[in-house]
Enzyme design. Sequence first.
Site, mmCIF file in Angstrom:
data_model
loop_
_atom_site.group_PDB
_atom_site.id
_atom_site.type_symbol
_atom_site.label_atom_id
_atom_site.label_comp_id
_atom_site.label_asym_id
_atom_site.label_seq_id
_atom_site.Cartn_x
_atom_site.Cartn_y
_atom_site.Cartn_z
ATOM 1 N N ASN A 62 0.812 -1.215 0.000
ATOM 2 C CA ASN A 62 0.000 0.000 0.000
ATOM 3 C C ASN A 62 0.850 1.271 0.000
ATOM 4 O OD1 ASN A 62 -2.395 -1.587 0.291
ATOM 5 N ND2 ASN A 62 -1.894 -1.814 2.464
ATOM 6 N N HIS A 76 -14.007 -2.612 5.922
ATOM 7 C CA HIS A 76 -12.790 -3.230 6.467
ATOM 8 C C HIS A 76 -13.049 -3.876 7.834
ATOM 9 C CE1 HIS A 76 -8.623 -3.088 8.175
ATOM 10 N NE2 HIS A 76 -8.310 -3.350 6.915
ATOM 11 N N GLU A 125 -16.064 3.321 3.644
ATOM 12 C CA GLU A 125 -14.738 3.690 3.165
ATOM 13 C C GLU A 125 -14.939 4.627 1.985
ATOM 14 O OE1 GLU A 125 -12.299 0.110 2.462
ATOM 15 O OE2 GLU A 125 -13.361 -0.818 4.125
ATOM 16 N N SER A 147 -10.957 -1.044 -0.014
ATOM 17 C CA SER A 147 -9.610 -1.618 0.013
ATOM 18 C C SER A 147 -9.447 -2.835 -0.886
ATOM 19 C CB SER A 147 -9.224 -1.979 1.445
ATOM 20 O OG SER A 147 -10.143 -2.893 1.991
ATOM 21 N N ASP A 172 -13.810 6.367 6.103
ATOM 22 C CA ASP A 172 -12.459 5.822 6.249
ATOM 23 C C ASP A 172 -11.711 6.063 4.939
ATOM 24 O OD1 ASP A 172 -10.238 4.091 6.114
ATOM 25 O OD2 ASP A 172 -11.172 2.575 7.392
ATOM 26 N N HIS A 228 -7.302 4.346 1.957
ATOM 27 C CA HIS A 228 -6.702 4.153 0.623
ATOM 28 C C HIS A 228 -6.825 5.387 -0.278
ATOM 29 C CE1 HIS A 228 -5.712 -0.083 1.166
ATOM 30 N NE2 HIS A 228 -6.790 -0.107 1.930
ATOM 31 N N LYS A 233 -0.277 4.009 4.639
ATOM 32 C CA LYS A 233 -0.390 3.538 3.258
ATOM 33 C C LYS A 233 0.310 4.520 2.317
ATOM 34 C CE LYS A 233 -3.782 0.288 4.462
ATOM 35 N NZ LYS A 233 -5.066 0.071 5.082
#
Length: 372
Positions: A37, A123, A167, A171, A196, A199, A230
Amino acid sequence: MTGDDCYFTRFLKQRRDEGLLRALTPRNRNLIDFSGNDYLGLAAHPGLKQAVKEAVDSFGVGSGASRLLSGDSEIFHQLEEKTARFKGKPAALVFNSGYQANIGIISALCRNNGVIFLDKLSHASIIDGGFLSGAKFFRFRHNDCEHLQELLNKHRRKFKTALIITESIFSMDGDKAFLADIAGLKEEYDCLFMVDEAHATGIFGSNGAGLVEELGLSCRIDIIMGTFSKALGSFGAYVACSKELKEYFINSARSFIYSTALPPAIIAASNAAIDIVRQEPWRGKVLLDNAKYFRDGLLARGADVRGDSQIVPYIIGDNRQALELSGKLLQKGYWVPAVRPPTVHIGQARVRFSVTSNHSREVLDKLVNIFE
Ligand SMILES: *Cc1c(COP(=O)(O)O)cnc(C)c1O
């Protein structure tokens, strides 16, 4: 407690039989890495290394205590102010990892007759936060705002506090949440909204702050969580929110209160990483251009690839076939992990390509041509 009677033995045998056993493999640095990541290559950036060296010389290594005891230092406050400005929120709080941030925040928010609505593909750390809170939680179908609204209609009014979580970039699927639509529902149903950005941080938005920045939604989202681990190449996580919520988390998020503060050198690295991302926003652009180039190449060769970000999943379905493809790529010198249940749903096994800004077009072309 040995042999077939033992739960552990049976568990491991079943995992092995289903092609689901996980094992640790030390990273082989000769392989071309499509698994990590560290999307912008910042983990090895001279600016981060220098920041760590200087901080170790000034502060030593360990923090020695949690921040509420003697583990706090000015450098944490600098990072929090910088992060708050970066994310367009009044305040930010650093957590020791994204996992700890999610379990700490979610359990703190929903403890008092709360309810949580979360995307089905959330996640594990988000789901664990839900369990830990003891709150009732409902999972809406992935990216399905109609289903979310249905659940809100049915259940929202039975509870005092409601929290919607998604998210921004998923992910394992690499697609984007419909954040503006969810923000509308949050307002209509009087909920808190948490996103979230693990990423998305460092990549999306004109300053690299994330998808929330790109969509101009920071003032409609109560809690923006993300990681330094990440694209930012460092370690740890943050929550950006109001000043009051920050104070609430300092007083109630148990994963914050009862854990030793991160090493100051890691905080220094995160500080440097935000500066680099803000000063050099081209990194995120190169990354997303690379990812588009790679995804289009695979699509042109008939591969079932998905996503709309630097994460490019190639859906296989069967666990063993996903492992086989990963194995074949390994033989050719590419490290591309197979992702299997329970990380993804049953029948959705895949190989997951993590494109980075350091991958050259030549490397991407060669990899794509394997799928000819
Ligand atoms: C990686 C990740 C986390 C956990 O972050 P760590 O800093 O690795 O603990 C949380 N949420 C999402 C969506 C992630 O991908």
